[in-house]
Design a protein around this motif. Structure first.
Motif, short mmCIF file in Angstrom:
data_model
loop_
_atom_site.label_atom_id
_atom_site.label_comp_id
_atom_site.label_asym_id
_atom_site.label_seq_id
_atom_site.Cartn_x
_atom_site.Cartn_y
_atom_site.Cartn_z
N SER A 185 -0.22 -2.70 -0.44
CA SER A 185 0.93 -1.80 -0.24
C SER A 185 0.49 -0.40 0.15
CB SER A 185 1.77 -1.75 -1.52
OG SER A 185 0.98 -1.28 -2.60
N GLU A 186 -0.70 -0.29 0.75
CA GLU A 186 -1.21 1.03 1.13
C GLU A 186 -0.37 1.65 2.24
OE1 GLU A 186 -5.25 1.84 3.07
OE2 GLU A 186 -5.66 2.11 0.94
N ASP A 187 0.10 0.83 3.21
CA ASP A 187 0.94 1.35 4.28
C ASP A 187 2.26 1.89 3.73
OD1 ASP A 187 -0.99 0.67 6.09
OD2 ASP A 187 -0.10 -1.27 6.59
N ARG A 188 2.82 1.17 2.76
CA ARG A 188 4.06 1.62 2.14
C ARG A 188 3.86 2.94 1.41
NH1 ARG A 188 9.33 2.52 1.77
NH2 ARG A 188 10.17 2.23 -0.31
N LEU A 189 2.73 3.08 0.73
CA LEU A 189 2.42 4.33 0.03
C LEU A 189 2.28 5.47 1.02
CD1 LEU A 189 1.63 5.89 -2.55
CD2 LEU A 189 -0.72 5.13 -2.18
N ARG A 190 1.63 5.20 2.15
CA ARG A 190 1.44 6.25 3.16
C ARG A 190 2.78 6.71 3.73
NH1 ARG A 190 -1.55 3.58 6.15
NH2 ARG A 190 -3.55 4.18 5.24
N SER A 191 3.69 5.77 3.99
CA SER A 191 5.00 6.15 4.50
C SER A 191 5.80 6.96 3.48
CB SER A 191 5.78 4.90 4.92
OG SER A 191 6.03 4.07 3.79
N VAL A 192 5.64 6.63 2.19
CA VAL A 192 6.33 7.39 1.14
C VAL A 192 5.79 8.81 1.08
CG1 VAL A 192 6.62 7.59 -1.36
CG2 VAL A 192 6.95 5.38 -0.25
N LEU A 193 4.48 8.98 1.19
CA LEU A 193 3.88 10.31 1.16
C LEU A 193 4.34 11.15 2.34
CD1 LEU A 193 0.22 9.39 0.11
CD2 LEU A 193 2.00 10.35 -1.33
#
Length: 205
Positions: A185-193
């Motif tokens: 879920s690293e891509d999802r975390l990046r989009s949240v940031l």
């Protein structure tokens, strides 16, 4: 003529003001330079009013590579230039709501009649009677702001506290440390940031 004539004692040399200033000036702050620092150079962004002291050669060399907007993205530079038009002061749109129209002329009613007071206008809501009936104005979101709120799973009416709370929950949920080191879920975390950073720059939180 005598080697020590009285006329030699009357000779006066005008002092050089630049030489006196150089003697009082601090040393050049360039590494390895011992020349007097006669010229000021700005330290940089977030340090307005602070200066380095350089000699003329090192001041020229420093100014050639100086960039006030170093490290900022194109969007942040454009936003700074837009705010600079108003001196970085807040602005408001001209005009007002439909409730600020001038009141009708009720001069046909006598001041002693109750009908006059019942129909008396209050366009600026000085007496607070229109506060309950007034609907909250919806925020007009830009496309990127709407997308950022959608990424966080929030609507246009979300408050700053709701945005911060939702951001913290999503970071805890998608951080690799919370998932046993799984980077799925690293891509999802990046989009949240990125979404939270955009909303913070836009003044939502």
């Amino acid at each position: 003529m005598k080697p020590y004539s009285k006329y030699f004692e009357k000779i006066r040399i005008r002092p050089d003001p630049q030489a006196e200033a150089k003697s009082r000036a601090p040393r050049c702050q360039w590494d390895g330079c011992d020349e007097p620092g006669m010229h000021r150079a700005p330290v940089g962004r977030h340090a307005e009013g602070q200066y380095f002291r350089f000699c003329v050669d090192h001041a020229r060399q420093y100014n050639k590579g100086y960039n006030y907007f170093s490290g900022l993205s194109d969007t942040e530079v454009a936003r700074y230039q837009k705010e600079a038009l108003t001196g970085h002061r807040p602005t408001w749109k001209m005009g007002g709501s439909s409730e600020t129209r001038a009141a009708a002329d009720f001069s046909t009613y006598r001041s002693g009649r109750a009908a006059y007071h019942n129909r008396m206008g209050d366009p600026f809501n000085m007496f607070g009677e229109q506060q309950a009936a007034r609907k909250p104005r919806e925020k007009r979101l830009k496309p990127l702001e709407a997308k950022a709120l959608e990424t966080l799973g929030l609507g246009a009416q979300a408050t700053g506290e709701q945005i911060k709370s939702r951001y913290k929950d999503l970071v805890k949920q998608h951080h690799p440390d919370a998932n046993g080191g799984d980077r799925g879920s690293e891509d999802r975390l990046r989009s949240v940031l990125e979404a939270y950073r955009l909303l913070k720059q836009a003044g939502f939180c």
